[in-house]
Motif scaffolding. Structure first.
Motif, PDB file in Angstrom:
ATOM      1  N   VAL A 230       0.899  -1.546   0.111  1.00 54.75           N
ATOM      2  CA  VAL A 230       0.120   0.243   0.144  1.00 54.75           C
ATOM      3  C   VAL A 230       0.793   0.991   0.277  1.00 54.75           C
ATOM      4  CG1 VAL A 230      -1.439   1.477   1.197  1.00 54.75           C
ATOM      5  CG2 VAL A 230      -1.958  -0.990   1.375  1.00 54.75           C
ATOM      6  N   VAL A 231       0.662   2.130  -1.319  1.00 57.82           N
ATOM      7  CA  VAL A 231       1.178   3.069  -1.155  1.00 57.82           C
ATOM      8  C   VAL A 231       0.595   4.478  -0.706  1.00 57.82           C
ATOM      9  CG1 VAL A 231       3.715   4.989  -2.814  1.00 57.82           C
ATOM     10  CG2 VAL A 231       2.998   1.914  -2.640  1.00 57.82           C
ATOM     11  N   ALA A 232       0.715   5.193   0.330  1.00 51.60           N
ATOM     12  CA  ALA A 232      -0.171   6.202   0.953  1.00 51.60           C
ATOM     13  C   ALA A 232       0.764   7.482   0.299  1.00 51.60           C
ATOM     14  CB  ALA A 232      -0.700   6.312   2.257  1.00 51.60           C
ATOM     15  N   PRO A 233      -0.159   8.390   0.000  1.00 49.87           N
ATOM     16  CA  PRO A 233       1.364  10.335   0.252  1.00 49.87           C
ATOM     17  C   PRO A 233       1.406  10.468   1.596  1.00 49.87           C
ATOM     18  CG  PRO A 233      -1.539   9.970  -1.146  1.00 49.87           C
ATOM     19  CD  PRO A 233      -0.945   8.363  -0.539  1.00 49.87           C
ATOM     20  N   HIS A 234      -0.132  10.400   2.276  1.00 52.13           N
ATOM     21  CA  HIS A 234       0.210  10.719   3.816  1.00 52.13           C
ATOM     22  C   HIS A 234      -0.438   9.825   4.582  1.00 52.13           C
ATOM     23  CE1 HIS A 234      -1.067  14.174   1.242  1.00 52.13           C
ATOM     24  NE2 HIS A 234       0.098  14.879   1.882  1.00 52.13           N
ATOM     25  N   PRO A 235      -0.006   9.706   6.232  1.00 49.64           N
ATOM     26  CA  PRO A 235      -0.369   9.011   7.480  1.00 49.64           C
ATOM     27  C   PRO A 235      -2.018   8.983   7.470  1.00 49.64           C
ATOM     28  CG  PRO A 235       1.155  10.481   8.031  1.00 49.64           C
ATOM     29  CD  PRO A 235       1.443  11.521   6.581  1.00 49.64           C
ATOM     30  N   ASP A 236      -2.739   8.504   7.190  1.00 50.07           N
ATOM     31  CA  ASP A 236      -4.161   8.032   7.249  1.00 50.07           C
ATOM     32  C   ASP A 236      -4.612   7.839   5.978  1.00 50.07           C
ATOM     33  OD1 ASP A 236      -4.878  10.262   5.648  1.00 50.07           O
ATOM     34  OD2 ASP A 236      -5.236  11.475   7.687  1.00 50.07           O
ATOM     35  N   ASP A 237      -4.188   8.080   5.051  1.00 44.28           N
ATOM     36  CA  ASP A 237      -4.362   8.160   3.505  1.00 44.28           C
ATOM     37  C   ASP A 237      -4.874   6.333   3.556  1.00 44.28           C
ATOM     38  OD1 ASP A 237      -4.655  10.462   3.075  1.00 44.28           O
ATOM     39  OD2 ASP A 237      -2.414  10.386   2.429  1.00 44.28           O
TER      40      ASP A 237
ATOM     41  N   LYS B 224      -3.249 -13.470   5.047  1.00 43.50           N
ATOM     42  CA  LYS B 224      -2.528 -12.520   3.093  1.00 43.50           C
ATOM     43  C   LYS B 224      -1.646 -11.662   4.395  1.00 43.50           C
ATOM     44  CE  LYS B 224      -5.732 -13.273  -0.278  1.00 43.50           C
ATOM     45  NZ  LYS B 224      -7.226 -12.480  -0.920  1.00 43.50           N
ATOM     46  N   ASP B 225      -0.378 -10.917   3.910  1.00 39.77           N
ATOM     47  CA  ASP B 225       0.284  -9.482   4.473  1.00 39.77           C
ATOM     48  C   ASP B 225       0.544  -8.466   3.677  1.00 39.77           C
ATOM     49  OD1 ASP B 225       2.039 -11.514   3.154  1.00 39.77           O
ATOM     50  OD2 ASP B 225       3.736 -10.751   4.429  1.00 39.77           O
ATOM     51  N   GLU B 226       0.525  -7.749   4.455  1.00 40.51           N
ATOM     52  CA  GLU B 226       0.637  -6.327   3.804  1.00 40.51           C
ATOM     53  C   GLU B 226       1.414  -5.513   4.002  1.00 40.51           C
ATOM     54  OE1 GLU B 226      -1.803  -6.680   6.346  1.00 40.51           O
ATOM     55  OE2 GLU B 226      -3.322  -7.079   5.278  1.00 40.51           O
ATOM     56  N   VAL B 227       2.330  -4.796   3.430  1.00 38.90           N
ATOM     57  CA  VAL B 227       2.974  -3.593   3.912  1.00 38.90           C
ATOM     58  C   VAL B 227       2.725  -2.313   3.951  1.00 38.90           C
ATOM     59  CG1 VAL B 227       6.094  -3.258   3.443  1.00 38.90           C
ATOM     60  CG2 VAL B 227       5.570  -5.234   3.494  1.00 38.90           C
ATOM     61  N   TYR B 228       3.106  -1.728   4.430  1.00 35.12           N
ATOM     62  CA  TYR B 228       2.698   0.055   3.718  1.00 35.12           C
ATOM     63  C   TYR B 228       3.685   0.337   3.232  1.00 35.12           C
ATOM     64  CZ  TYR B 228      -1.832   0.357   5.835  1.00 35.12           C
ATOM     65  OH  TYR B 228      -3.226   0.806   6.545  1.00 35.12           O
ATOM     66  N   VAL B 229       3.653   1.805   2.640  1.00 33.23           N
ATOM     67  CA  VAL B 229       4.786   2.610   2.538  1.00 33.23           C
ATOM     68  C   VAL B 229       3.716   3.936   2.710  1.00 33.23           C
ATOM     69  CG1 VAL B 229       6.447   3.696   0.833  1.00 33.23           C
ATOM     70  CG2 VAL B 229       5.518   1.575   0.545  1.00 33.23           C
ATOM     71  N   VAL B 230       5.078   4.692   3.267  1.00 32.53           N
ATOM     72  CA  VAL B 230       3.754   6.194   3.665  1.00 32.53           C
ATOM     73  C   VAL B 230       5.034   7.356   2.745  1.00 32.53           C
ATOM     74  CG1 VAL B 230       3.181   7.891   5.351  1.00 32.53           C
ATOM     75  CG2 VAL B 230       3.133   4.965   5.813  1.00 32.53           C
ATOM     76  N   CYS B 231       4.612   8.394   1.839  1.00 31.71           N
ATOM     77  CA  CYS B 231       5.507   8.419   1.225  1.00 31.71           C
ATOM     78  C   CYS B 231       6.025   9.693   1.683  1.00 31.71           C
ATOM     79  CB  CYS B 231       5.029   9.327  -0.094  1.00 31.71           C
ATOM     80  SG  CYS B 231       4.754   7.738  -1.098  1.00 31.71           S
ATOM     81  N   THR B 232       5.140  11.422   2.285  1.00 31.50           N
ATOM     82  CA  THR B 232       5.527  11.973   3.166  1.00 31.50           C
ATOM     83  C   THR B 232       4.898  12.111   4.501  1.00 31.50           C
ATOM     84  OG1 THR B 232       3.177  13.382   3.178  1.00 31.50           O
ATOM     85  CG2 THR B 232       4.317  12.900   1.131  1.00 31.50           C
TER      86      THR B 232
ATOM     87  N   LEU C 257       9.170   7.303   3.856  1.00 26.15           N
ATOM     88  CA  LEU C 257      10.103   7.667   3.208  1.00 26.15           C
ATOM     89  C   LEU C 257      10.628   8.855   3.660  1.00 26.15           C
ATOM     90  CD1 LEU C 257       8.484   6.419  -0.115  1.00 26.15           C
ATOM     91  CD2 LEU C 257      10.064   5.546   1.120  1.00 26.15           C
ATOM     92  N   ARG C 258       9.344   9.840   4.282  1.00 29.63           N
ATOM     93  CA  ARG C 258       9.569  10.770   4.804  1.00 29.63           C
ATOM     94  C   ARG C 258       9.747  12.134   4.067  1.00 29.63           C
ATOM     95  NH1 ARG C 258      13.022   7.608   8.728  1.00 29.63           N
ATOM     96  NH2 ARG C 258      11.240   6.923  10.588  1.00 29.63           N
ATOM     97  N   HIS C 259       9.102  12.526   2.911  1.00 31.00           N
ATOM     98  CA  HIS C 259       9.462  13.344   1.815  1.00 31.00           C
ATOM     99  C   HIS C 259       8.638  14.173   2.901  1.00 31.00           C
ATOM    100  CE1 HIS C 259      11.642  11.795  -1.160  1.00 31.00           C
ATOM    101  NE2 HIS C 259      10.843  10.687  -0.952  1.00 31.00           N
ATOM    102  N   PRO C 260       9.043  15.568   2.711  1.00 27.04           N
ATOM    103  CA  PRO C 260       7.734  16.742   3.288  1.00 27.04           C
ATOM    104  C   PRO C 260       6.633  16.628   3.097  1.00 27.04           C
ATOM    105  CG  PRO C 260      10.192  17.733   2.463  1.00 27.04           C
ATOM    106  CD  PRO C 260       9.452  16.323   2.633  1.00 27.04           C
ATOM    107  N   ASP C 261       5.227  16.990   3.565  1.00 24.40           N
ATOM    108  CA  ASP C 261       4.119  16.782   2.933  1.00 24.40           C
ATOM    109  C   ASP C 261       3.984  17.971   1.983  1.00 24.40           C
ATOM    110  OD1 ASP C 261       1.828  16.889   3.352  1.00 24.40           O
ATOM    111  OD2 ASP C 261       1.643  17.007   4.856  1.00 24.40           O
ATOM    112  N   GLN C 262       3.130  18.004   0.666  1.00 28.46           N
ATOM    113  CA  GLN C 262       3.202  19.164   0.172  1.00 28.46           C
ATOM    114  C   GLN C 262       4.297  19.238  -1.066  1.00 28.46           C
ATOM    115  OE1 GLN C 262       1.783  22.321   1.151  1.00 28.46           O
ATOM    116  NE2 GLN C 262      -0.424  22.154   2.056  1.00 28.46           N
ATOM    117  N   SER C 263       4.977  18.255  -1.315  1.00 33.68           N
ATOM    118  CA  SER C 263       6.330  18.639  -1.603  1.00 33.68           C
ATOM    119  C   SER C 263       6.746  17.204  -2.963  1.00 33.68           C
ATOM    120  CB  SER C 263       7.327  18.345  -0.663  1.00 33.68           C
ATOM    121  OG  SER C 263       7.722  17.097  -0.404  1.00 33.68           O
TER     122      SER C 263
END
Ligand SMILES: [Zn+2]
Length: 230
Positions: A9-16, A33-41, A80-86
């Motif tokens: 699961v690739v989410a732009p923000h925490p909570d999406d 089944k199992d899942e991995v989350y990626v949180v981009c910002t 991934l810890r990119h700044p929000d809105q960036s």
């Protein structure tokens, strides 16, 4: 070597991810089944509290995301810890996603639909677009990234993409029995949803009911689904 995962699961923000797919994630976990989350910002701009420091908010939101993932039984959360809105559609961001697809080798990738018209958070548009491009052709092609091959990250073919926030739903997922878990996971994001409020549950339930229209069950999450044939 990392154990392959069923769903990335690739989410732009925490909570999406909780709004978009948590009911389905909880059901998949129940099915073994199992899942991995990626949180981009890091979501550091997601508040109207003028006294909240962005770096403080980023820390809080990471903890909230970890708590939500625990409720759902998600195997791992990658920040991934990119700044929000960036977020921008750059070769670097695309490669970050390709790297994770090749590392976790998911059957299914879930993200935001980039093709929602008019008002849509730019980070959502960009994430969805970059995820689609990363899946095809970049994660598939051997010669796309010689350095990733050197690292042992071989090409991978994702079979299915589910996009939330879509205006063009063609796939519904039954969350009737996991709606409560979705709500509990969502409530972990206190900085975003506040405490428990009946209005939030009501709103979520109404949406889930609407999304299940025409199906034989009560509550759903809906997606635009793309099946990929190579
Ligand atoms: Zn978002």
């Amino acid at each position: 070597m990392t154990k392959p995962v069923q769903m990335l699961v690739v989410a732009p923000h925490p909570d999406d991810a909780e709004f978009g797919v948590a009911g389905t994630v909880a059901r998949w976990t129940r099915e073994g089944k199992d899942e991995v989350y990626v949180v981009c910002t890091n979501g550091d701009k997601g508040t109207s509290d003028v006294n909240m420091k962005p770096e403080e908010l980023a820390k809080i939101r990471e903890q909230e995301q970890l708590a939500a993932a625990k409720v759902l039984g998600v195997r791992e959360v990658v920040f991934l810890r990119h700044p929000d809105q960036s977020l921008e559609d750059t070769p670097e961001f695309r490669k970050e996603i390709v790297r994770l697809i090749r590392k976790y080798r998911p059957e299914t990738v879930v993200s935001a639909d980039p093709y929602r018209k008019y008002m849509w958070h730019r980070d959502h548009r960009i994430t969805g677009q970059v995820v689609l491009d990363a899946i095809f052709p970049y994660a598939r092609d051997y010669h796309a990234y010689p350095d990733l091959i050197q690292e042992g990250l071989l090409p991978h073919k994702v079979r299915e993409v589910l996009l939330w926030g879509t205006e063009d739903p063609n796939y519904r997922s039954d969350i009737t029995n996991t709606f409560d878990i979705k709500l509990t996971a969502l409530l972990c994001h206190k900085s975003q949803v506040g405490g428990f409020a009946p209005a939030l549950e009501e709103r979520l339930r109404e949406r889930a009911k609407m999304m299940s229209k025409g199906e034989g069950y009560e509550l759903a999450e809906s997606f635009h689904r793309v099946e990929i044939f190579y």
